[in-house]
Scaffold this motif. Structure first.
Motif, PDB file in Angstrom:
ATOM      1  N   GLY A 183      38.465  56.395  38.200  1.00  0.00           N
ATOM      2  CA  GLY A 183      37.695  55.220  37.441  1.00  0.00           C
ATOM      3  C   GLY A 183      37.706  54.138  37.963  1.00  0.00           C
ATOM      4  O   GLY A 183      39.143  53.662  38.573  1.00  0.00           O
ATOM      5  N   PRO A 184      36.875  53.234  38.071  1.00  0.00           N
ATOM      6  CA  PRO A 184      37.127  51.829  38.591  1.00  0.00           C
ATOM      7  C   PRO A 184      37.859  50.818  37.771  1.00  0.00           C
ATOM      8  O   PRO A 184      38.029  51.068  36.449  1.00  0.00           O
ATOM      9  N   MET A 185      38.428  49.768  38.213  1.00  0.00           N
ATOM     10  CA  MET A 185      38.846  48.523  37.440  1.00  0.00           C
ATOM     11  C   MET A 185      37.841  47.571  37.244  1.00  0.00           C
ATOM     12  O   MET A 185      36.972  47.151  38.248  1.00  0.00           O
ATOM     13  N   PHE A 186      37.517  47.110  36.359  1.00  0.00           N
ATOM     14  CA  PHE A 186      36.452  46.060  35.717  1.00  0.00           C
ATOM     15  C   PHE A 186      37.299  44.858  35.429  1.00  0.00           C
ATOM     16  O   PHE A 186      37.836  44.704  34.372  1.00  0.00           O
ATOM     17  N   TRP A 187      37.883  44.170  36.591  1.00  0.00           N
ATOM     18  CA  TRP A 187      38.418  42.864  36.348  1.00  0.00           C
ATOM     19  C   TRP A 187      37.313  41.755  36.382  1.00  0.00           C
ATOM     20  O   TRP A 187      36.858  41.371  37.202  1.00  0.00           O
ATOM     21  N   VAL A 188      36.931  41.280  35.272  1.00  0.00           N
ATOM     22  CA  VAL A 188      36.058  40.389  34.875  1.00  0.00           C
ATOM     23  C   VAL A 188      35.995  39.150  35.853  1.00  0.00           C
ATOM     24  O   VAL A 188      34.863  38.667  36.260  1.00  0.00           O
ATOM     25  N   PHE A 189      37.305  38.529  35.898  1.00  0.00           N
ATOM     26  CA  PHE A 189      37.350  37.452  36.692  1.00  0.00           C
ATOM     27  C   PHE A 189      36.881  37.855  38.192  1.00  0.00           C
ATOM     28  O   PHE A 189      36.383  36.629  38.684  1.00  0.00           O
ATOM     29  N   HIS A 190      37.209  38.569  38.749  1.00  0.00           N
ATOM     30  CA  HIS A 190      36.790  38.814  40.235  1.00  0.00           C
ATOM     31  C   HIS A 190      35.304  39.197  40.467  1.00  0.00           C
ATOM     32  O   HIS A 190      34.761  38.558  41.295  1.00  0.00           O
ATOM     33  N   LEU A 191      34.748  39.960  39.053  1.00  0.00           N
ATOM     34  CA  LEU A 191      33.427  39.917  39.303  1.00  0.00           C
ATOM     35  C   LEU A 191      32.638  38.786  38.989  1.00  0.00           C
ATOM     36  O   LEU A 191      31.453  38.466  39.502  1.00  0.00           O
ATOM     37  N   ASN A 192      33.156  37.778  38.283  1.00  0.00           N
ATOM     38  CA  ASN A 192      32.391  36.587  38.196  1.00  0.00           C
ATOM     39  C   ASN A 192      32.521  35.751  39.352  1.00  0.00           C
ATOM     40  O   ASN A 192      31.527  35.054  39.972  1.00  0.00           O
ATOM     41  N   ARG A 193      33.587  35.833  40.077  1.00  0.00           N
ATOM     42  CA  ARG A 193      33.433  35.033  41.331  1.00  0.00           C
ATOM     43  C   ARG A 193      32.765  35.803  42.315  1.00  0.00           C
ATOM     44  O   ARG A 193      31.841  35.140  43.059  1.00  0.00           O
ATOM     45  N   ARG A 194      32.356  37.145  42.359  1.00  0.00           N
ATOM     46  CA  ARG A 194      31.453  37.627  43.271  1.00  0.00           C
ATOM     47  C   ARG A 194      29.969  37.269  42.935  1.00  0.00           C
ATOM     48  O   ARG A 194      29.094  37.022  43.826  1.00  0.00           O
ATOM     49  N   TYR A 195      29.670  37.466  41.675  1.00  0.00           N
ATOM     50  CA  TYR A 195      28.336  36.887  41.178  1.00  0.00           C
ATOM     51  C   TYR A 195      28.134  35.442  41.661  1.00  0.00           C
ATOM     52  O   TYR A 195      27.086  35.006  42.037  1.00  0.00           O
ATOM     53  N   ALA A 196      29.063  34.651  41.616  1.00  0.00           N
ATOM     54  CA  ALA A 196      28.812  33.208  41.854  1.00  0.00           C
ATOM     55  C   ALA A 196      28.588  33.188  43.276  1.00  0.00           C
ATOM     56  O   ALA A 196      27.708  32.366  43.659  1.00  0.00           O
ATOM     57  N   ARG A 197      29.409  34.006  44.289  1.00  0.00           N
ATOM     58  CA  ARG A 197      29.148  33.813  45.817  1.00  0.00           C
ATOM     59  C   ARG A 197      27.723  34.561  45.780  1.00  0.00           C
ATOM     60  O   ARG A 197      26.940  33.821  46.465  1.00  0.00           O
ATOM     61  N   ILE A 198      27.259  35.422  45.215  1.00  0.00           N
ATOM     62  CA  ILE A 198      25.680  35.877  45.573  1.00  0.00           C
ATOM     63  C   ILE A 198      24.885  34.812  45.079  1.00  0.00           C
ATOM     64  O   ILE A 198      23.945  34.683  46.002  1.00  0.00           O
ATOM     65  N   LEU A 256      32.108  26.679  36.278  1.00  0.00           N
ATOM     66  CA  LEU A 256      32.229  27.899  35.809  1.00  0.00           C
ATOM     67  C   LEU A 256      33.212  28.577  36.418  1.00  0.00           C
ATOM     68  O   LEU A 256      34.357  29.432  35.544  1.00  0.00           O
ATOM     69  N   MET A 257      33.413  28.373  37.773  1.00  0.00           N
ATOM     70  CA  MET A 257      34.619  29.117  38.401  1.00  0.00           C
ATOM     71  C   MET A 257      35.906  28.604  38.208  1.00  0.00           C
ATOM     72  O   MET A 257      37.095  29.146  37.756  1.00  0.00           O
ATOM     73  N   ALA A 258      35.887  27.243  37.923  1.00  0.00           N
ATOM     74  CA  ALA A 258      37.261  26.449  37.492  1.00  0.00           C
ATOM     75  C   ALA A 258      37.635  26.984  36.071  1.00  0.00           C
ATOM     76  O   ALA A 258      38.911  27.169  35.761  1.00  0.00           O
ATOM     77  N   LEU A 259      36.515  27.117  35.338  1.00  0.00           N
ATOM     78  CA  LEU A 259      36.771  27.603  33.849  1.00  0.00           C
ATOM     79  C   LEU A 259      37.364  29.121  33.904  1.00  0.00           C
ATOM     80  O   LEU A 259      38.635  29.785  33.404  1.00  0.00           O
ATOM     81  N   ASN A 260      36.840  29.882  34.905  1.00  0.00           N
ATOM     82  CA  ASN A 260      37.140  31.301  35.137  1.00  0.00           C
ATOM     83  C   ASN A 260      38.473  31.407  35.291  1.00  0.00           C
ATOM     84  O   ASN A 260      39.393  32.534  35.020  1.00  0.00           O
ATOM     85  N   ASP A 261      39.052  30.515  36.405  1.00  0.00           N
ATOM     86  CA  ASP A 261      40.368  30.738  36.707  1.00  0.00           C
ATOM     87  C   ASP A 261      41.479  30.128  35.765  1.00  0.00           C
ATOM     88  O   ASP A 261      42.405  31.065  35.413  1.00  0.00           O
ATOM     89  N   GLU A 262      41.115  29.526  34.924  1.00  0.00           N
ATOM     90  CA  GLU A 262      41.816  28.885  33.655  1.00  0.00           C
ATOM     91  C   GLU A 262      42.010  30.040  32.617  1.00  0.00           C
ATOM     92  O   GLU A 262      43.107  30.428  32.530  1.00  0.00           O
ATOM     93  N   LEU A 263      41.094  30.730  32.658  1.00  0.00           N
ATOM     94  CA  LEU A 263      41.071  31.827  31.872  1.00  0.00           C
ATOM     95  C   LEU A 263      41.964  32.983  32.013  1.00  0.00           C
ATOM     96  O   LEU A 263      42.575  33.559  31.161  1.00  0.00           O
ATOM     97  N   GLU A 264      41.708  33.354  33.553  1.00  0.00           N
ATOM     98  CA  GLU A 264      42.519  34.374  34.016  1.00  0.00           C
ATOM     99  C   GLU A 264      43.817  33.999  33.824  1.00  0.00           C
ATOM    100  O   GLU A 264      44.878  34.863  33.581  1.00  0.00           O
TER     101      GLU A 264
END
Length: 304
Positions: free
Chosen positions: A128-143, A166-174
């Motif tokens: 099964g995969p890992m769902f690490w939302v912070f990494h997924l958020n960064r990927r979405y932002a790049r797209i 959003l990415m600065a907040l994403n880092d803070e939340l992680e």
């Protein structure tokens, strides 16, 4: 597009004869149909892999099978490329915030989530995969940055400032989340994916199923249903008690951080979904709604 999906349903070899096909509501990355075949009813989902969302149907098939074996989901009775056929829950009703204000409903749902997090992985035939939302958020932002949004999109023609915040907040939340003990989670607990037949809750649509912190499922549900503070706190208290933990400000802050992270993911999901749309759906409006919810959730996070 829906006509093509309907034709795909009717052409499947699984049916015993002529079938009736009705569109079912819900499902933002696939077409869903209620099919009746010789007196039996089935829920059919039509959807191919969605690499832009890191959705691969082989994973969904495997997790759906494990979820049924764990007693969490209706049976997957047939699958073929681009199509899955499930038992139909005739009495299943979509969950809403009002239902969870009733403590007996909340207790039943927390029990279902605990069952998912403790038992489902024992039935998995693959890691099964890992769902690490912070990494997924960064990927979405790049797209979104690579493809660009439009002036009428949720992120605007010049999306860099919004995505940067959003990415600065994403880092803070992680950082606020810290280390986790992974359990197998649903990871997309919106109302449409939680059905109540009056006896128990069922979890459906496992396309994002993967390893995560159990609090993420809880936070995703609370964020998307926009649960009031007291109801959300009661939900957190019951889940932590089930896990042998006590509620405190540290747990409340992590819960609040997960809610923010889930809403960032949902907003960015809408931005990417709009670029690769396969349904007639207002993805931009969906993203704007999630950003509005995010602003309120961040205010709560900052206060803890």
């Amino acid at each position: 597009m829906v006509d093509q999906a309907r034709a795909r349903v009717m052409e499947m070899d699984f049916w015993q004869g002529e079938v009736s096909v009705q569109i079912m509501p819900g499902g933002l990355s696939n077409h869903s149909f209620l099919v009746e075949d010789h007196g039996l009813k089935y829920a059919v989902r039509i959807g191919d892999d969605r690499p832009e969302h890191a959705v691969y149907r082989y994973n969904e098939i495997t997790v759906s099978q494990a979820a049924h074996e764990a007693g969490l989901s209706p049976a997957l009775v047939h699958h073929e490329p681009g199509a899955m056929v499930f038992e139909y829950l005739a009495d299943g009703r979509v969950t809403d915030a009002a239902a969870l204000e009733q403590m007996d409903n909340m207790d039943r749902l927390v029990g279902t989530l605990g069952q998912c997090h403790l038992d489902l992985s024992d039935h998995l035939e693959v890691p099964g995969p890992m769902f690490w939302v912070f990494h997924l958020n960064r990927r979405y932002a790049r797209i979104i940055m690579q493809h660009g949004d439009t002036d009428d999109g949720a992120f605007g023609g010049n999306s860099a400032p919004v995505l940067g915040r959003l990415m600065a907040l994403n880092d803070e939340l992680e950082t606020a989340i810290g280390a986790i003990t992974p359990v197998f989670c649903h990871n997309d607990l919106v109302a449409e994916n939680i059905l109540d037949d009056g006896v128990r809750f069922w979890l459906i649509d496992w396309e994002y199923g993967g390893w995560n912190d159990g609090l993420y499922d809880l936070a995703c549900l609370a964020a998307h249903l926009d649960l009031g503070a007291e109801v959300a706190d009661a939900l957190l208290h019951r889940y932590l008690a089930l896990c042998g933990r006590k509620i405190n400000q540290t747990e409340r802050r992590r819960f609040a951080a997960w809610k923010c992270a889930a809403l960032i993911w949902a907003a960015l999901w809408g931005g990417v979904g709009r670029m690769f749309a396969n349904l007639d759906f207002d993805y931009a409006a969906y993203s704007r709604e999630r950003i509005d919810l995010l602003e309120r959730a961040v205010a709560v996070f900052r206060e803890i």
